[in-house]
Structure formats: C-alpha cells, structure tokens
Write an enzyme that holds these catalytic residues in place. Structure first.
Site, PDB file in Angstrom:
ATOM      1  N   ASP A  38     -40.039 -30.591  28.267  1.00  0.00           N
ATOM      2  CA  ASP A  38     -38.851 -31.277  28.799  1.00  0.00           C
ATOM      3  C   ASP A  38     -38.937 -31.550  30.305  1.00  0.00           C
ATOM      4  O   ASP A  38     -37.972 -31.987  30.921  1.00  0.00           O
ATOM      5  CB  ASP A  38     -37.589 -30.453  28.498  1.00  0.00           C
ATOM      6  CG  ASP A  38     -37.642 -29.064  29.118  1.00  0.00           C
ATOM      7  OD1 ASP A  38     -38.646 -28.759  29.808  1.00  0.00           O
ATOM      8  OD2 ASP A  38     -36.694 -28.290  28.933  1.00  0.00           O
ATOM      9  N   ASP A 174     -45.489 -42.571  70.432  1.00  0.00           N
ATOM     10  CA  ASP A 174     -44.083 -42.501  70.835  1.00  0.00           C
ATOM     11  C   ASP A 174     -43.886 -41.264  71.700  1.00  0.00           C
ATOM     12  O   ASP A 174     -44.806 -40.453  71.872  1.00  0.00           O
ATOM     13  CB  ASP A 174     -43.122 -42.508  69.624  1.00  0.00           C
ATOM     14  CG  ASP A 174     -43.428 -41.403  68.631  1.00  0.00           C
ATOM     15  OD1 ASP A 174     -43.892 -40.332  69.053  1.00  0.00           O
ATOM     16  OD2 ASP A 174     -43.188 -41.617  67.428  1.00  0.00           O
ATOM     17  N   LYS A 198     -41.377 -46.017  71.278  1.00  0.00           N
ATOM     18  CA  LYS A 198     -41.155 -46.584  69.929  1.00  0.00           C
ATOM     19  C   LYS A 198     -39.665 -46.633  69.616  1.00  0.00           C
ATOM     20  O   LYS A 198     -38.944 -45.682  69.863  1.00  0.00           O
ATOM     21  CB  LYS A 198     -41.859 -45.691  68.900  1.00  0.00           C
ATOM     22  CG  LYS A 198     -41.621 -46.100  67.455  1.00  0.00           C
ATOM     23  CD  LYS A 198     -42.525 -45.334  66.491  1.00  0.00           C
ATOM     24  CE  LYS A 198     -41.934 -44.026  66.054  1.00  0.00           C
ATOM     25  NZ  LYS A 198     -42.794 -43.286  65.116  1.00  0.00           N
ATOM     26  N   ARG A 200     -37.397 -47.247  66.239  1.00  0.00           N
ATOM     27  CA  ARG A 200     -37.477 -47.442  64.788  1.00  0.00           C
ATOM     28  C   ARG A 200     -36.339 -48.346  64.345  1.00  0.00           C
ATOM     29  O   ARG A 200     -35.171 -48.081  64.609  1.00  0.00           O
ATOM     30  CB  ARG A 200     -37.429 -46.083  64.075  1.00  0.00           C
ATOM     31  CG  ARG A 200     -37.685 -46.216  62.589  1.00  0.00           C
ATOM     32  CD  ARG A 200     -37.981 -44.895  61.905  1.00  0.00           C
ATOM     33  NE  ARG A 200     -39.328 -44.392  62.141  1.00  0.00           N
ATOM     34  CZ  ARG A 200     -40.429 -44.867  61.564  1.00  0.00           C
ATOM     35  NH1 ARG A 200     -40.351 -45.895  60.752  1.00  0.00           N
ATOM     36  NH2 ARG A 200     -41.600 -44.328  61.825  1.00  0.00           N
ATOM     37  N   THR A 229     -45.674 -44.724  56.430  1.00  0.00           N
ATOM     38  CA  THR A 229     -45.885 -46.101  55.966  1.00  0.00           C
ATOM     39  C   THR A 229     -47.011 -46.782  56.737  1.00  0.00           C
ATOM     40  O   THR A 229     -47.473 -47.852  56.360  1.00  0.00           O
ATOM     41  CB  THR A 229     -44.616 -46.943  56.185  1.00  0.00           C
ATOM     42  OG1 THR A 229     -44.390 -47.049  57.603  1.00  0.00           O
ATOM     43  CG2 THR A 229     -43.405 -46.312  55.527  1.00  0.00           C
ATOM     44  N   GLY A 230     -47.403 -46.198  57.850  1.00  0.00           N
ATOM     45  CA  GLY A 230     -48.435 -46.799  58.701  1.00  0.00           C
ATOM     46  C   GLY A 230     -47.868 -47.718  59.766  1.00  0.00           C
ATOM     47  O   GLY A 230     -48.592 -48.169  60.657  1.00  0.00           O
ATOM     48  N   THR A 232     -46.019 -47.287  62.413  1.00  0.00           N
ATOM     49  CA  THR A 232     -46.170 -46.857  63.811  1.00  0.00           C
ATOM     50  C   THR A 232     -47.582 -47.150  64.317  1.00  0.00           C
ATOM     51  O   THR A 232     -47.764 -47.720  65.406  1.00  0.00           O
ATOM     52  CB  THR A 232     -45.883 -45.334  63.919  1.00  0.00           C
ATOM     53  OG1 THR A 232     -44.542 -45.108  63.500  1.00  0.00           O
ATOM     54  CG2 THR A 232     -46.095 -44.815  65.336  1.00  0.00           C
TER      55      THR A 232
HETATM   56  C1  R5P Z   1     -42.178 -39.878  63.629  1.00  0.00           C
HETATM   57  O1  R5P Z   1     -41.498 -39.753  64.564  1.00  0.00           O
HETATM   58  C2  R5P Z   1     -43.559 -39.355  63.452  1.00  0.00           C
HETATM   59  O2  R5P Z   1     -44.052 -38.723  64.572  1.00  0.00           O
HETATM   60  C3  R5P Z   1     -44.474 -40.472  62.994  1.00  0.00           C
HETATM   61  O3  R5P Z   1     -44.742 -41.345  64.074  1.00  0.00           O
HETATM   62  C4  R5P Z   1     -43.884 -41.240  61.863  1.00  0.00           C
HETATM   63  O4  R5P Z   1     -43.458 -40.370  60.845  1.00  0.00           O
HETATM   64  C5  R5P Z   1     -44.863 -42.243  61.302  1.00  0.00           C
HETATM   65  O5  R5P Z   1     -44.225 -42.966  60.310  1.00  0.00           O
HETATM   66  P1  R5P Z   1     -44.752 -44.390  59.877  1.00  0.00           P
HETATM   67  O6  R5P Z   1     -46.200 -44.262  59.536  1.00  0.00           O
HETATM   68  O7  R5P Z   1     -43.912 -44.729  58.669  1.00  0.00           O
HETATM   69  O8  R5P Z   1     -44.490 -45.331  60.999  1.00  0.00           O
END
Ligand code: R5P
Length: 302
Positions: A38, A174, A198, A200, A229-230, A232
């Site tokens: 289950d 960042d 940075k 977001r 997600t890459g 940054t």
């Molecule tokens: C966030 O503040 C962390 O230090 C990373 O920069 C962040 O988690 C990277 O996320 P992503 O690859 O989605 O940009």
C-alpha cells in the site's frame, strides 16, 4: 576496527556509509528498506545495535518526503533496539530554505522537520552546508549537538588537483554565497574572491547583477551550496561572460539538478561542473566522506 561503532546507510546514504566504514575501519551494518504493497515504508535493522554507537547516514532528497520518513523510522528503531548513541549524518537537509513564514499562513517546514528529529532523540546531528540564515540555535531546534560542516574544502581540493588555478577568481553567485567563496579562496592559497547580487523573481528565475567585479581575462570558479533548477548558475555564467571572463568552472556542494537543470548547464560549455556526493548525480565527482570522518573523530575523540 572500532568494535563498538557501527555505520549504517539509508537509501540515500549507503554510498557514504560504505566509504566512511572503509576510511575509519568501522563495521558496516545493514538495513532493509522496502515498501508495503500500500506504499507504506518498511524498515528493518539487520545488524545488532544494542549498546553500540551507531552512525546513520541518509540524505533527505530525491523523493524528499519518503527519505524523511525512512530516516525518522530508522532512527526511532535504532533507539528502540537499544543503541547507546545515535549520530545522524544528514548530508543534505531538505526544507532548510523554508525557515520563515515568507507569506501569511505558511508552514515553517524546517521547524516541523526539526521537531521530528527532536522527538526520536539523536545525540549528534552532522549536516553539510545547511542553510542556517534564520536559525540561531540549531542544537536547541533539533534537540541534538548540531554540527554544520562544509563540503567546500573538498571541492577546493578537487579544483587544485585537477586544474591550473593561476589567474583565477572565486565568485559567489549571491551575497549568501560569500561564506563559501571565502572558504574556497582560503583553501586555494588566498585566491581573490567576490560575490554577485541575486534577486529571485520566481523559484526558477533569478536576476544577477555583477556590481564592480573584475573578471576580464581571468578564469572563474563559481561556488554555491546548491544547484537546484540551475537558474542561479546559468545567469551568473552569462553575466560573467559578458564581463569578459575566460574559462568558467562551477562547484556546488548539493547537486539537486532538478528537472532539466543538468542539460541546461551542459549547454554552457563550462570548463568543469562539479558537485559532491551528498546527493548522487551526474556531477558528483567529489566525496564528502573525508569531511564527515574528520568531524566524527572529533566528536568521538578517537
Ligand atoms: C539559494 O540561495 C542557494 O544558495 C542557491 O543559490 C539556490 O538554491 C540555487 O537554486 P537554483 O539552482 O534553482 O537557482
């Protein structure tokens, strides 16, 4: 061999348990983890733990919530079976970024997760480069002696071993990454370091401002804790290339590489892209086992 100490790895930690047991000549124990029909999780401890110090390793990732429940079940069973001391090694601590109520009504997830750890009672908690920006007393929060170690030194050793790091600047993408850029710089004989700014916009989209960083004609090592997600890294690489950076290498401790992040990063044609094995991924070329071992022998005074 230290007869009393036993190392156990969960579904996302067995590779590190195997390596740690080799480094320290510790006994490697066995767990059975499977699913009931289950979907419920079944855990069975197959090695005698009664009266022993048990080091249990599991990263809370991939199937995040599954990994959390497996971890809590296992630690509770270890306690119940009479382990003398439980040292939980959680190389990647999930939910650490939800450490505040950013919007009204939100659950503060890391607090809830910490309460679960507190309830099963661990003696020491070792984690790696966990986000601790708004957590002032993690030992109180998790109810355990808390050790937040870094994987950045291992990444730095890798860069030093495999690349010519002359004429190289270390960049944190960042402001929060300044701590990792600083450690990387220290390990690489004081290379110059700087951070970008940075903002977001969404979980997948960020805007990077470079301010006054001077990377023209220089190689760059970008260092961060997580690649999720890459977004940054992609934006940071674009910005640094616009400023005239030559070859760019990227090192991240936790390579989550969500969705198509890996392929998007490959398209950047970086000189190197490397992560550690807190999470197994196509870029996990560096092991954090030596860093865990070194913390462990300090804790155990062995
Ligand atoms: C966030 O503040 C962390 O230090 C990373 O920069 C962040 O988690 C990277 O996320 P992503 O690859 O989605 O940009």
């Amino acid at each position: 061999m230290n007869e009393e100490l036993l190392v156990l790895g969960g579904s996302n930690g067995e590779h590190l348990a195997i390596e740690l047991s080799s480094i320290g000549a510790f006994e490697l124990g066995s767990l059975e983890v499977r699913k009931f029909p289950d979907g419920e999780t079944y855990v069975r401890v197959l090695t005698k733990v009664d009266g022993r110090t048990v080091v249990y390793i599991n990263s809370l990732q991939r199937n995040v919530n599954e990994a959390i429940f497996e971890t809590i079940l296992t630690i509770d069973a270890l306690r119940d079976l009479g382990a003398k001391e439980v040292i939980a090694v959680i190389p990647y601590m999930s939910y650490a970024r939800q450490d505040a109520r950013f919007n009204p009504g939100e659950a503060i997830s890391i607090y809830t997760l910490a309460k679960m750890f507190k309830a099963v009672k661990i003696d020491h908690l070792i984690t790696i480069d966990m986000h601790l920006h708004r957590i002032s007393n993690p030992s109180d929060l998790f109810g355990a002696n808390f050790h937040n170690i870094t994987g950045v030194r291992e990444l730095a050793k890798y860069f030093e071993r495999t690349h010519d790091i002359e004429n190289t600047v270390v960049i944190g993408p960042d402001e929060e990454a300044e701590q990792w850029a600083k450690v990387m710089s220290e390990e690489l004989n004081g290379l110059e370091y700087a951070v970008l700014k940075k903002t977001r916009i969404t979980a997948e989209k960020v805007v990077i401002e470079t301010g006054g960083v001077n990377v023209a004609g220089k190689n760059v090592i970008i260092v961060d804790d997580i690649i999720s997600t890459g977004g940054t890294i992609i934006e940071a690489v674009k910005a640094l290339k616009e400023l005239g950076a030559r070859e760019i290498m990227v090192g991240a401790v936790h390579p989550l590489l969500i969705g198509n992040a890996y392929n998007r990063l490959l398209r950047l044609r970086l000189k190197d892209l490397v992560g550690t094995n807190t999470i197994l991924s196509p870029i996990s070329k560096v092991s954090v086992a030596p860093a865990i071992y070194s913390e462990l022998i300090t804790i155990l005074s062995i």
